[in-house]
Structures are given as C-alpha cells and as structure tokens.
Write a protein that holds these residues in place. Structure first.
Motif, mmCIF file in Angstrom:
data_model
loop_
_atom_site.group_PDB
_atom_site.id
_atom_site.type_symbol
_atom_site.label_atom_id
_atom_site.label_comp_id
_atom_site.label_asym_id
_atom_site.label_seq_id
_atom_site.Cartn_x
_atom_site.Cartn_y
_atom_site.Cartn_z
ATOM 1 N N MET A 1 0.905 -1.070 0.203
ATOM 2 C CA MET A 1 -0.058 0.026 0.124
ATOM 3 C C MET A 1 1.002 1.016 0.158
ATOM 4 S SD MET A 1 -2.782 1.134 2.709
ATOM 5 C CE MET A 1 -3.635 2.905 2.852
ATOM 6 N N ASN A 2 1.106 1.884 -1.101
ATOM 7 C CA ASN A 2 2.032 2.987 -1.284
ATOM 8 C C ASN A 2 1.143 4.189 -1.174
ATOM 9 O OD1 ASN A 2 4.517 1.727 -1.537
ATOM 10 N ND2 ASN A 2 3.931 1.087 -3.631
ATOM 11 N N GLN A 3 0.631 4.294 0.111
ATOM 12 C CA GLN A 3 -0.264 5.404 0.091
ATOM 13 C C GLN A 3 0.478 6.820 0.342
ATOM 14 O OE1 GLN A 3 -3.417 5.013 2.862
ATOM 15 N NE2 GLN A 3 -4.185 6.895 2.655
ATOM 16 N N PHE A 4 1.781 6.849 0.834
ATOM 17 C CA PHE A 4 2.687 8.078 1.182
ATOM 18 C C PHE A 4 3.909 7.933 0.082
ATOM 19 C CE2 PHE A 4 0.013 7.891 4.855
ATOM 20 C CZ PHE A 4 -0.513 8.908 4.930
ATOM 21 N N GLU A 5 4.145 9.092 -0.181
ATOM 22 C CA GLU A 5 5.532 8.747 -0.828
ATOM 23 C C GLU A 5 6.578 8.597 0.043
ATOM 24 O OE1 GLU A 5 5.748 9.204 -4.289
ATOM 25 O OE2 GLU A 5 3.584 9.583 -4.234
ATOM 26 N N TYR A 6 7.793 8.543 -0.418
ATOM 27 C CA TYR A 6 9.114 8.535 0.324
ATOM 28 C C TYR A 6 8.952 9.054 1.865
ATOM 29 C CZ TYR A 6 13.640 6.464 1.647
ATOM 30 O OH TYR A 6 14.631 5.941 2.058
ATOM 31 N N PRO A 7 8.751 8.376 2.914
ATOM 32 C CA PRO A 7 8.814 9.087 4.069
ATOM 33 C C PRO A 7 9.543 9.783 4.815
ATOM 34 C CG PRO A 7 8.781 6.519 4.437
ATOM 35 C CD PRO A 7 9.038 6.833 3.095
ATOM 36 N N ARG A 8 10.771 9.991 4.066
ATOM 37 C CA ARG A 8 11.968 10.660 4.612
ATOM 38 C C ARG A 8 12.597 11.368 3.738
ATOM 39 N NH1 ARG A 8 16.262 6.495 6.613
ATOM 40 N NH2 ARG A 8 16.767 6.605 4.340
ATOM 41 N N PRO A 9 12.096 12.609 3.273
ATOM 42 C CA PRO A 9 12.120 13.207 1.849
ATOM 43 C C PRO A 9 13.594 13.865 1.733
ATOM 44 C CG PRO A 9 10.829 14.597 3.404
ATOM 45 C CD PRO A 9 11.035 13.237 3.981
ATOM 46 N N GLN A 10 14.375 13.993 2.739
ATOM 47 C CA GLN A 10 15.746 14.297 2.648
ATOM 48 C C GLN A 10 16.669 13.499 2.491
ATOM 49 O OE1 GLN A 10 15.572 17.869 5.448
ATOM 50 N NE2 GLN A 10 16.326 19.068 3.609
ATOM 51 N N LEU A 11 16.572 12.210 2.619
ATOM 52 C CA LEU A 11 17.514 11.314 2.757
ATOM 53 C C LEU A 11 16.727 9.712 1.890
ATOM 54 C CD1 LEU A 11 19.883 10.022 5.429
ATOM 55 C CD2 LEU A 11 19.276 8.337 3.578
ATOM 56 N N VAL A 12 16.767 9.888 0.510
ATOM 57 C CA VAL A 12 15.904 9.146 -0.491
ATOM 58 C C VAL A 12 16.754 8.075 -0.998
ATOM 59 C CG1 VAL A 12 14.290 9.051 -2.192
ATOM 60 C CG2 VAL A 12 14.557 11.014 -0.713
ATOM 61 N N ARG A 13 16.248 6.854 -0.894
ATOM 62 C CA ARG A 13 16.838 5.670 -1.498
ATOM 63 C C ARG A 13 15.745 4.980 -2.346
ATOM 64 N NH1 ARG A 13 19.092 4.726 3.646
ATOM 65 N NH2 ARG A 13 21.438 5.127 3.667
ATOM 66 N N ASP A 14 16.360 4.269 -3.446
ATOM 67 C CA ASP A 14 15.283 3.529 -4.383
ATOM 68 C C ASP A 14 14.623 2.231 -3.768
ATOM 69 O OD1 ASP A 14 15.430 5.615 -6.037
ATOM 70 O OD2 ASP A 14 17.271 4.791 -7.139
ATOM 71 N N GLN A 15 15.543 1.736 -2.998
ATOM 72 C CA GLN A 15 15.311 0.340 -2.470
ATOM 73 C C GLN A 15 14.556 0.404 -1.189
ATOM 74 O OE1 GLN A 15 15.485 -2.704 -4.370
ATOM 75 N NE2 GLN A 15 16.318 -1.248 -5.891
ATOM 76 N N TRP A 16 13.223 0.439 -1.263
ATOM 77 C CA TRP A 16 12.312 0.291 0.060
ATOM 78 C C TRP A 16 11.030 -0.050 -0.263
ATOM 79 C CZ3 TRP A 16 8.091 3.798 1.411
ATOM 80 C CH2 TRP A 16 7.455 4.662 0.236
ATOM 81 N N GLN A 17 10.297 -0.428 1.018
ATOM 82 C CA GLN A 17 8.881 -1.136 0.600
ATOM 83 C C GLN A 17 8.126 -0.386 1.832
ATOM 84 O OE1 GLN A 17 9.190 -5.456 1.082
ATOM 85 N NE2 GLN A 17 6.883 -5.512 1.329
ATOM 86 N N ASN A 18 7.195 0.138 1.467
ATOM 87 C CA ASN A 18 6.048 0.379 2.472
ATOM 88 C C ASN A 18 5.093 -0.588 2.944
ATOM 89 O OD1 ASN A 18 3.844 1.940 3.527
ATOM 90 N ND2 ASN A 18 3.852 3.731 2.026
ATOM 91 N N LEU A 19 5.213 -0.480 4.561
ATOM 92 C CA LEU A 19 4.371 -1.420 5.113
ATOM 93 C C LEU A 19 3.069 -1.107 5.678
ATOM 94 C CD1 LEU A 19 7.427 -3.515 7.295
ATOM 95 C CD2 LEU A 19 6.467 -4.091 4.884
ATOM 96 N N ASN A 20 2.494 0.308 5.298
ATOM 97 C CA ASN A 20 1.407 0.632 5.336
ATOM 98 C C ASN A 20 0.296 -0.471 4.783
ATOM 99 O OD1 ASN A 20 2.369 2.679 6.835
ATOM 100 N ND2 ASN A 20 1.982 4.345 5.201
ATOM 101 N N GLY A 21 -0.776 -0.266 5.449
ATOM 102 C CA GLY A 21 -2.020 -1.328 4.870
ATOM 103 C C GLY A 21 -2.570 -2.119 5.885
ATOM 104 N N LYS A 22 -2.909 -3.040 5.593
ATOM 105 C CA LYS A 22 -3.899 -4.080 6.885
ATOM 106 C C LYS A 22 -2.689 -4.836 7.551
ATOM 107 C CE LYS A 22 -7.641 -3.077 4.808
ATOM 108 N NZ LYS A 22 -8.557 -2.100 5.619
ATOM 109 N N TRP A 23 -3.053 -4.553 8.827
ATOM 110 C CA TRP A 23 -2.235 -5.359 10.089
ATOM 111 C C TRP A 23 -3.281 -6.123 10.812
ATOM 112 C CZ3 TRP A 23 3.002 -4.232 11.968
ATOM 113 C CH2 TRP A 23 3.902 -3.402 11.306
#
Length: 603
Positions: A1-23
C-alpha cells in the motif's frame, strides 16, 4: 500500500518497501500479553498508519485502551547488505519484534525510530513483524499535545491517538551506508554546510561525493574523506553578486528555490550507498525588534495549524492532503504556519519546503511537572530537532506553550529552570534559528516575545498595542490573557513582538441555540458579512500595528469542537479564498456575495 511517498524526503533511496496497509490488531486492556507468542487471538484488522480511534483505521474505537498489539507479514527480495525497519511515529512506548526476536524499543509519541533487523531475518521469504504499544490515556507527565485525558474530548483538547500513526517502512542498504545527513545554510558567506554520517562496517577507507544542483546547473561536485565515519564540510557556492541574481538561488515563501543534491558513499571505486536529497540557501535571524529572512526584515503572517482531520485525526488521509493544506494556507494570504502542539509528518515539511511556507515547530506539552516529565520532553524534543534540522521551511523552535507543564513560572524556580534549560538546549542543538522558551506569556529566555490575546474587539486590540511606550504601558501595566508577559528578572530586551494567538472567530450561520454544548470559538459571527467584517478589521489592526513583527491567527481549520477555523474541518472555505487572502494581507476588496450575506460557496 503505497499511500504515501518516500517518508524521509531528505534522505531518499530507491530500495524500500512501504508496510502501511492491513495489519492484525488487538487491544490488551488487562496487559496480559508480554511476547508475540502470548497473543492468541487477533480480534481486529487495522489499516496502518491510522490510529484505532479513527474512522480510516477501520476500528474507530475512542475508548480507553492502554495497550495495543499489531502484527503483519512481509516479504523481501534477496539482499547482501542490511535491512532497516523504520517507524515514523508510534504513540507512546513501543517494542518491536521481527520473527519473534526483539529488535527495538522506543519511548516518545512524535519522533521516529529504526532497527537493523538483518540478524532477525529468516532467509528471503516471509517475515513477521509484531509491535506492542503502551499509551496510558491518563498519564499527564508525557508529552501528549492536544490529546485529551478524559473519555470525551472537551474544551481545547481532542480525541486521543494511540499506537502507529505515521508510515512504517523497510529498506535494504549496503553493509556500510549513510545513516544521517545534515544541511546547514550559511547565507553570509554563500556556503552550504554538509555533514555526512556513515555506519555499519566502517573499517575501510571511505569517501563521500557531494553534488548540488540549481535546476540543471551543477553548483558543486566535492569529494571528502570520512574520518571515524563522519565528514563535516562547508561547500562554497559562487556568489552571483547583485541582488537580482542572488534572489534566484535564495529560498523564501515568495521564491522557494530548492537545491537538489546527491550524496554517494564510496570505498575506492566501489559505490556503497547513494542517496538523493535537497537543501536551500536561506537565513533566519533577529535584528533588534524585527524578524529577518535572508538579511531583510520580514513580516510574518502565520496561521495556527493543529494538523487534525476528522476522519484520521493526526494522520493525514493521504500525501495529497498534506500538500493541499500547504496550498490552502498560501491561498488565504499567509506565508507560514505555527504547527500547534504537534511534531508534523516530514511529508508536510517537504511540501512546505517545496511550495514555500514558513513553519514554527512546537514541542507537544505534558500537563504535569515532574523530573520524569521534563526528562521525557528533553529526549523527544532533541529527537525532533535532529529529525527536522535540515528543512529550510522551519524558522523557529518553540519549547513550551502558555506555561503548560510549568504552571507556576511566577513562583517556582524549578519551573523557570525547565523553560530556560530547554531554551538553551535548543540554541545549543541549533544555533541557526530563533527559539521561544514559552509562547504566550510569562516569558524568560526567548528570542521572540509571543503574545496570546483573544480579545474579540479590534478597537481594544488597537488601543492595547498601538502605544507610544510599550515597555511601560504593555509590560508593566496591562495583562493580555490575564498574565504578565515577562517574568521578573527578564525585562523586554527589544526582541521582536509577535501576536502569536488571536482571533478565533466561530462562523455560526445556523445560530446554534446552545453553542457551548456543541461547538465554540472565542467569538461568534452569524452571517458571512459580519464574519468577514470582524476578520478584516482584526487583520487590519495587527497588520498596521508597528509593534508587531508578525502575527498568527487562530486558526486554519475547524478542529473537532473548535469551530473557529477559516476553513471547515474538511478544508472547504467559509468565505471565498480570495476574500480571505485580501483581508489577511490587509488589501481592501468589495465582494458582492459576501457583502450581501449570500452563501459564498467554494472557489
């Protein structure tokens, strides 16, 4: 669930996974579970990052729940380096397990924390993360901001936020990687301070390459050696000389110029890590009784922003909602916000940086004074400053508000010591920005004197502050809010004076019969015409009172029972935005629909 863009906008990497969503989720009111294996039944499904009190979480339970549990599975692709699990904010105390192994503990409801979970991973297949959260609703000795300690929201306090309320995400990095990056603009010498901190396997000889662009123009391409995993350098930019050219590169609300950056960590010719970032060249300072931006006096036109949404509370429904809030503030004629009793999501600060909005950042208050309360505040405030130091939009730090948590400043030395200690701590951690020790009244150590005055009569406001001898008349004789403005031993030293809370007009066209039982404001208007008339006159007074270096109107949007926003809670305007903007900036304007009392509608 990529509801938000990269959450740390001043230190951005390409390899990441958003864990928002159903828990998976459950309440643990009896506190009977201690380990993930103890939880026998996950009674709910929750949508992270929305707190269980909110509609968007799928639970919407606003009762008292001291302990909650979360769990979800995730998968990662193979990786030869390290895996880092990040939490944007969890309110209040958290423990985190990955595959049953404890990987992190954190206290503080508004600041991020991370864990290197490499050793807890089980191959490259399914991984399970479990989170325990304790958030005692009755604990007044923790920084809680506007979260109510009563079952139902009352007065100026709002429903609670329990547990995860900012993005959870995981990223894969090299065995040696960039852990932290700090930017410090040095306006006077046209330089950008750059601090790079590496972590992991740092035995090898490491170098960092820093590139900075202004649009397509490369301004810097520097190469530094790291010593003990750190590099701290000032990058000299070419000063264009004349004002017109200088203004092209300076950041301000009117021209929010950001400088794109790329930072690469190397070991010889081998690239270990590469991140994208941005910075800006701008300065904020105090010169006698004026606030200064980029070396020039600058009039602050701020609006108080609580940062709540009716369906999701302290968490924005989406990244676009954060962007839209910044846009709406500017469309209403303001150049900044005072984020009130909340450390806002970094994505809001990104949009403020990008679109050009000044931000006062304020520490959420505790409401009981004790050594434990102050210790908690110091820890969390230090983490907040560390997180947000590099954002150009932030121009002022506010440690305390209205003596909350330090109620006996006039009588108790320990309370004074707390304010002065946090003021000096903040100035130590960041010497580049002004600091307010206690906003509203009873000031001691402060760079700006903030005054809160909700007198509903503009003429009384004018008489109070348009005085020829403010030191004698205002500071010795009058008591806005019924409080002295400065404590004994701390006379006004010529600092800028900002009216940091005033107004609070509630627009009540239905003329609610019992307003105290439903919604409220500091004053009320029952027609669009009278609402605009009151707002316009108040803003005319504060704009034209030379004593003020700026103002902060209460408030941006209706917030639960407080109906004194310029916008409704859903962000629809109560008057046309152009009309509000002209009144905010003290520009006369005749608007037929409003003057005739018709429904102004939306723009």
């Amino acid at each position: 669930m990529n509801q938000f863009e990269y959450p740390r906008p001043q230190l951005v990497r390409d390899q990441w996974q958003n864990l928002n969503g159903k828990w998976r989720f459950c309440f643990d009111d009896e506190g009977k579970y201690f380990m993930p294996s103890d939880v026998k039944e996950w009674t709910h499904e929750i949508t992270v990052p929305f707190a269980p009190e909110t509609e968007m979480s799928g639970i919407q339970d606003t009762g008292f729940h001291r302990v909650v549990w979360y769990q979800r599975d995730f998968e990662l692709m193979p990786n030869d380096g390290r895996t880092i699990l990040h939490f944007g904010a969890v309110d209040y105390s958290a423990k985190v397990w990955v595959n049953g192994q404890l990987v992190a503990e954190h206290e503080g409801g508004h600041t991020p924390f991370s864990a290197d979970i490499t050793c807890a991973m089980q191959g490259d297949g399914k991984q399970t993360v479990t989170v325990w959260v304790e958030d005692d609703p009755a604990d007044l000795a923790k920084p809680r901001g506007k979260q109510d300690w009563l079952l139902d929201a009352h007065s100026i306090w709002y429903p609670r936020t329990t547990g995860i309320w900012q993005t959870v995400w995981v990223e894969q990095v090299a065995p040696t990687y960039i852990q932290k990056l700090r930017w410090t603009p040095v306006f006077e010498t046209y330089e950008i301070g750059c601090e790079v901190f590496a972590t992991g396997d740092i035995q090898q000889e490491l170098f960092v390459e820093v590139k900075i662009w202004h649009g397509d123009q490369l301004l810097a391409d520097d190469y530094y050696k790291l010593l003990a995993g750190e590099a701290n350098r000032k990058i000299a930019l070419s000063d264009p000389g004349i004002d017109d050219s200088r203004n092209e590169i300076l950041w301000s609300p009117e021209r929010p110029t950001l400088l794109d950056a790329e930072v690469t960590l190397r070991c010889g010719d081998v690239v270990l890590d590469r991140i994208r970032s941005y910075t800006a060249l701008r300065s904020v300072s105090i010169n006698r009784d004026r606030f200064m931006l980029n070396g020039r006096p600058y009039q602050l036109r701020l609006v108080l922003d609580q940062g709540y949404w009716p369906e999701s509370f302290m968490t924005a429904p989406s990244d676009q909602h954060l962007k839209r809030d910044v846009e709406l503030v500017k469309l209403m004629g303001f150049n900044g916000v005072r984020k009130h009793q909340k450390i806002e999501d970094p994505r809001f600060l990104y949009w403020a940086d990008k679109l050009g909005l000044l931000v006062w950042e304020e520490m959420p208050s505790a409401y009981r004074f004790s050594p434990r309360a102050i210790t908690r505040m110091v820890k969390e405030w230090t983490e907040a400053i560390e997180r947000d130091y590099s954002h150009p939009c932030i121009i002022v730090w506010v440690a305390f508000n209205e003596s909350w948590g330090v109620p006996n400043l006039t009588l108790t030395q320990a309370h004074r010591n707390a304010v002065e200690a946090l003021y000096h701590l903040t100035r130590t951690l960041d010497s580049t920005r002004p600091v307010i020790g206690n906003d509203g009244w009873e000031a001691s150590a402060t760079d700006i004197l903030g005054i809160h005055d909700y007198d509903s009569d503009p003429e009384k406001i004018l008489a109070r502050y348009a005085v020829t001898d403010p030191v004698r008349t205002l500071f010795d004789q009058r008591r806005p809010g019924g409080r002295i403005l400065t404590l004994d031993g701390f006379p006004h030293r010529g600092q800028p004076i900002v009216l940091t809370e005033f107004g609070g007009i509630a627009y009540d066209p239905k003329q609610t019969p019992n307003p105290d039982e439903t919604t409220w404001g500091y004053s009320r208007a029952h027609t669009a015409e009278s609402y605009l008339k009151q707002y316009r006159r108040l803003l005319q007074v504060v704009n034209e009172t030379f004593m003020f270096s700026g103002f902060c109107y209460t408030q941006f949007a209706d917030t639960f029972q407080e109906a004194n926003g310029l916008l409704n809670a859903d962000r629809t305007p109560k008057l046309p935005l152009e009309v509000i903007s002209n009144a905010t900036r003290n520009i006369p304007m005749f608007h037929r629909e409003v003057e005739e009392g018709k429904d102004p509608g939306t723009p």
